[in-house]
Design an enzyme around this catalytic site. Structure first.
Site, PDB file in Angstrom:
ATOM      1  N   HIS B  63       0.842  -1.205   0.000  1.00  0.00           N
ATOM      2  CA  HIS B  63       0.000   0.000   0.000  1.00  0.00           C
ATOM      3  C   HIS B  63       0.874   1.251   0.000  1.00  0.00           C
ATOM      4  CE1 HIS B  63      -4.087   1.804   1.348  1.00  0.00           C
ATOM      5  NE2 HIS B  63      -3.340   2.753   0.825  1.00  0.00           N
ATOM      6  N   ARG B  67       3.281   9.449  -6.473  1.00  0.00           N
ATOM      7  CA  ARG B  67       2.471  10.580  -6.942  1.00  0.00           C
ATOM      8  C   ARG B  67       2.615  10.815  -8.445  1.00  0.00           C
ATOM      9  NH1 ARG B  67      -1.098  10.445  -2.986  1.00  0.00           N
ATOM     10  NH2 ARG B  67      -0.380  11.344  -1.023  1.00  0.00           N
ATOM     11  N   ASN B  97      -4.604   6.395  -7.047  1.00  0.00           N
ATOM     12  CA  ASN B  97      -5.184   7.749  -6.942  1.00  0.00           C
ATOM     13  C   ASN B  97      -4.205   8.816  -7.414  1.00  0.00           C
ATOM     14  OD1 ASN B  97      -3.536   7.319  -4.712  1.00  0.00           O
ATOM     15  ND2 ASN B  97      -4.702   8.712  -3.415  1.00  0.00           N
ATOM     16  N   ASP B 154      -8.972   3.518  -3.470  1.00  0.00           N
ATOM     17  CA  ASP B 154      -8.368   4.014  -2.223  1.00  0.00           C
ATOM     18  C   ASP B 154      -8.301   5.536  -2.171  1.00  0.00           C
ATOM     19  OD1 ASP B 154      -7.116   3.750   0.308  1.00  0.00           O
ATOM     20  OD2 ASP B 154      -5.227   4.280  -0.634  1.00  0.00           O
ATOM     21  N   HIS B 181     -10.715   1.006   0.993  1.00  0.00           N
ATOM     22  CA  HIS B 181     -10.521   2.043   2.005  1.00  0.00           C
ATOM     23  C   HIS B 181     -11.902   2.211   2.644  1.00  0.00           C
ATOM     24  CE1 HIS B 181      -9.301   6.323   3.180  1.00  0.00           C
ATOM     25  NE2 HIS B 181     -10.589   6.286   3.410  1.00  0.00           N
ATOM     26  N   HIS B 233      -5.586  -0.626   5.507  1.00  0.00           N
ATOM     27  CA  HIS B 233      -5.377   0.146   6.750  1.00  0.00           C
ATOM     28  C   HIS B 233      -6.524   0.048   7.765  1.00  0.00           C
ATOM     29  CE1 HIS B 233      -7.645   2.926   4.268  1.00  0.00           C
ATOM     30  NE2 HIS B 233      -6.601   3.297   3.564  1.00  0.00           N
ATOM     31  N   ASP B 306       0.872   2.552   3.741  1.00  0.00           N
ATOM     32  CA  ASP B 306       0.025   3.659   3.276  1.00  0.00           C
ATOM     33  C   ASP B 306       0.882   4.916   3.106  1.00  0.00           C
ATOM     34  OD1 ASP B 306      -2.105   5.116   2.379  1.00  0.00           O
ATOM     35  OD2 ASP B 306      -3.158   5.219   4.295  1.00  0.00           O
ATOM     36  N   HIS B 310       3.327  14.163   0.953  1.00  0.00           N
ATOM     37  CA  HIS B 310       2.702  15.461   0.707  1.00  0.00           C
ATOM     38  C   HIS B 310       3.749  16.542   0.835  1.00  0.00           C
ATOM     39  CE1 HIS B 310      -1.449  14.245   0.411  1.00  0.00           C
ATOM     40  NE2 HIS B 310      -1.344  13.508   1.503  1.00  0.00           N
ATOM     41  N   GLY B 325      -2.430  11.955   5.472  1.00  0.00           N
ATOM     42  CA  GLY B 325      -1.421  10.988   5.065  1.00  0.00           C
ATOM     43  C   GLY B 325      -0.018  11.340   5.515  1.00  0.00           C
TER      44      GLY B 325
HETATM   45 ZN   LIG Z   1      -6.795   4.700   2.103  1.00  0.00          ZN
END
Ligand SMILES: [Zn+2]
Lengths: 306, 430
Positions: B63, B67, B97, B154, B181, B233, B306, B310, B325
């Site tokens: 997981h 980016r 994502n 997710d 998720h 998660h 996870d 950022h 996150g």
């Molecule tokens: Zn998630």
């Protein structure tokens, strides 16, 4: 005897002695405010920034007036909410203000924790003028001041906070302050507006307004946000007014002379009936003056800390 | 090229292998011999002494948020792989994502191409629905053909039970899991776990029941469709209990937990540090206790980071406005060893199962072994090294972790895979 902290971020953890000191100091300033010349030179040469990220004319004017009465140099810095959607703006603004070498910052922000963040990047004394749904300590102090003024004590009193507790910054400050001062505190409102686990703060939860009136010495009635998303938490204003509004009939029925506080502005016919609101006018006006005195006390005590 | 990993302990639970102080001979990236090697094997070999260290099958983090494409300023496929290697992983699965979302074979190809020939193997999890919008299921057959290892929206749960039902039915044809998720958005929507802390901090709450509801829905639909659900998660006590019950009934339900959900509670939020803001949020002590129980009894199959990079600008916001996150690839093994192995929650065998073997089983991937003629895919652990997390040295492009300066016991010192070794902060061609 000085305050124990150089910031006022909230009433959580503020000692009984400190609250007492602020309230007593406010009494002194309250007398100053009755004089023909309402100005004292105490904070001459100090620069205070009123940093408002949220529109709150009442709170801002109250602080501004307090600053002027203490002869401080006050600078207003209002940031429209639309331009703060990005966090970097907040930090950058802080850095700018820090560079201006100001002595104190009064901050109002829509996000909880913003004043704490400020203490980490800025050297000035920080006063929280309301952060999100967290705290609004000077309002809490003002409410306690008004209760003490009217009922001559706080210890042993039963005080109920009525309304949207979950979305209020005033409720927590009241709870912390009143409990520290020895009052018994309850909250009353629809359960959709009471945060879970609030009982763990030693607060009783009531959802019957008559019971709240019967059991308490004072009610601190919060303004219901009829404008925005708070509306999702109750079916209609009519229903709220009918089951949680305080009316003359209700007060009569419960046969009680009870002190009612309201931070203003009142939604007439919602949380308070017009009749009750009219009867409150004097108190509310007094609360405005008391608010200036409380803010003078806080600014003075923090501004003169060594 | 010949390489000898000398004086190393070799441990592989699935292979029933537990040898102390032995040698591994790797030739051109392939294991050719394990055992005490004779002198002459050492001729013309590069020798690395790993006395006291233990070689385990390469760890796999199922997981990870890379980016790329979209936010290459926060993480690229390569920087994420570097962080994975430095953190002790030989493989990762990345979440879809991105911008655009990974919902077509083209984007899958693009991501794989970026990872081309890296030590760390990148497996792709594709979106379960087109654009992660929750309206139409993604082209799962084509995505399967492109080599994806699972489907997930997710960041959010699959929007409706109806779409999830179809996703489970369709993905079942390829024996791929739907990775969920679990969050009911009509109940969640806050910025920290609901509890006394959220009330006192004045932060909008996320009730744990928001997770529980979707876990329950997903288990029911997995049972109904026969499709595989993997709970990403997992963070609440009730969710762990429901997964435990589902497993007892023999349902095809698996679960993973992140290190932060067993190493921290929502007490960490008290400073309003935005590096304690993630989704699902940090929960309570009771939740953590149940998670530890679930790890021990096998309810929770995997540990996954996870990893969610950022930018500093975005994280330096007010708590309510900061994105969810934290990064995790480089603290994951240290946290697992410190909080689970050294606190006697899990044995080394269980740690290896949850970080190397089970993630691959969930994603239907082969598990590397130490057998001769197998490609060397190895994580080398120092179980007892005491070290301090130093984010400034992180290989990730982002540094958003609440674990900076944390003292940990145990870490990965090297990884070997794809004819490469990462050791002492550099990649070595084998
Ligand atoms: Zn998630």
């Amino acid at each position: 005897m000085p305050l124990k902290s150089r910031h006022l971020l909230g009433l959580q953890g503020v000692s009984k002695e400190d609250i007492q000191l602020i309230l007593d100091t406010a009494t002194t300033f309250r007398e100053v405010l009755e004089r023909p010349i309402k100005k004292v030179p105490t904070l001459q040469g100090k620069t205070i920034v009123n940093l408002f990220y949220e529109n709150s004319t009442r709170t801002r004017i109250s602080f501004e007036l307090a600053e002027k009465r203490l002869s401080a140099d006050a600078v207003n810095f209002s940031v429209s909410t639309s331009s703060v959607s990005k966090g970097e703006t907040f930090k950058d603004t802080m850095r700018n203000i820090e560079a201006m070498k100001v002595d104190m910052v009064v901050v109002r922000h829509s996000a909880a924790g913003a004043p704490l963040f400020l203490t980490q990047i800025c050297d000035a004394n920080i006063i929280n003028a309301g952060d999100g749904i967290h705290e609004h300590p000077t309002q809490g102090l003002l409410d306690m001041y008004s209760i003490r003024e009217k009922l001559r004590k706080i210890e042993g009193l039963k005080v109920c906070i009525v309304g949207d507790i979950a979305h209020s910054r005033v409720a927590l400050s009241n709870i912390y302050g009143l409990k520290t001062m020895g009052a018994e505190v309850s909250v009353c409102g629809p359960l959709t507006m009471i945060p879970r686990f609030i009982e763990e703060l030693g607060v009783k939860v009531i959802h019957n307004i008559d019971e709240a009136i019967q059991e308490n010495d004072a009610l601190n009635v919060l303004r219901i946000q009829i404008e925005r998303k708070a509306r999702e938490y109750f079916p209609s204003i009519r229903e709220y007014a009918k089951y949680f509004g305080i009316t003359e009939e209700r007060l009569e029925k419960n046969g009680k002379d009870i002190l009612i506080l309201h931070p203003g502005p009142i939604n007439r016919g919602v949380e308070l009936s017009s009749g009750v609101a009219d009867g409150l006018n004097q108190i509310i006006l007094r609360q405005v003056t008391n608010g200036v005195a409380i803010r003078m006390a806080v600014l003075y005590l923090l501004g003169t800390l060594k | 090229m010949k390489v000898i990993l000398k004086n190393i302990d070799v441990f592989h639970p699935a292979q029933k292998l537990n040898k102390k102080n032995t040698d591994i001979l790797i030739e051109d990236g392939v294991i050719t011999e394990t055992g005490s090697l004779s002198e002459k094997k050492y001729a013309d070999a590069e020798v690395y002494d790993f006395t006291g260290k233990v070689a385990v099958p390469g760890f796999f983090d199922m997981h990870v948020h890379l980016r790329e494409p979209g936010r290459e300023d926060e993480e690229t496929v390569v920087s994420g792989c570097n962080a994975a290697a430095s953190g002790g992983f030989t493989g990762i699965a990345c979440m879809p994502n991105t911008e655009p979302a990974i919902d077509s074979a083209e984007v899958v190809e693009f991501v794989k191409k970026q990872a081309n020939n890296h030590l760390v193997e990148v497996k792709v999890i594709a979106a379960a629905t087109v654009g992660r919008k929750g309206e139409i299921i993604s082209p799962m057959a084509e995505l399967h053909e492109a080599g994806v290892v699972g489907f997930s929206d997710d960041g959010a749960a699959i929007k409706t039970a109806g779409i999830l039902k179809r996703a489970l039915e369709y993905s079942r044809m390829y024996n791929l899991p739907v990775i969920e998720h679990c969050e009911d958005e009509s109940i969640a929507g806050g910025s920290m776990n609901e509890g006394l802390n959220s009330t006192m901090l004045g932060l909008p709450p996320i009730p744990s029941v928001a997770e529980d509801l979707i876990v329950m829905r997903d288990i029911l639909l997995s049972e109904y469709t026969g499709g595989r659900i993997h709970i990403a998660h997992i963070s609440t006590r009730k969710s762990v209990e429901m997964v435990r019950e589902a497993k007892a009934k023999g349902l095809k339900v698996t679960a993973e937990v992140t290190p932060h959900h067993f190493a921290l509670t929502d007490d960490a939020v008290k400073t309003y540090d935005t590096n304690t803001k993630m989704n699902p949020p940090l929960r309570t002590k009771e939740d953590v206790e149940e998670i530890l129980k679930g790890l021990k009894d096998g309810t929770i199959d995997c540990i996954a980071s996870d990893h969610a990079p950022h930018s500093a600008e975005e994280k330096e916001a007010e708590f309510e406005h900061a994105p969810n996150g934290i990064t995790g690839l480089e603290t994951e093994i240290g946290l697992a060893l410190t909080e689970l192995l050294h606190k006697n929650i899990l044995t080394l065998e269980e740690v290896v199962n949850k970080m190397a073997i089970n993630p691959r089983k969930v994603l239907d991937l082969p598990v590397p072994t130490f057998e001769a003629r197998q490609q060397a895919n190895i994580t080398i652990l120092d179980l007892n090294e005491i070290w301090t997390v130093d984010l400034s040295r992180s290989k990730s492009k982002s540094k958003n972790s609440p674990f900076d300066k944390r003292l940990l016991t145990g870490r990965a010192v090297a990884v070997v895979n794809n004819k490469k070794m990462f050791y002492q902060d550099k990649f070595i061609e084998l």
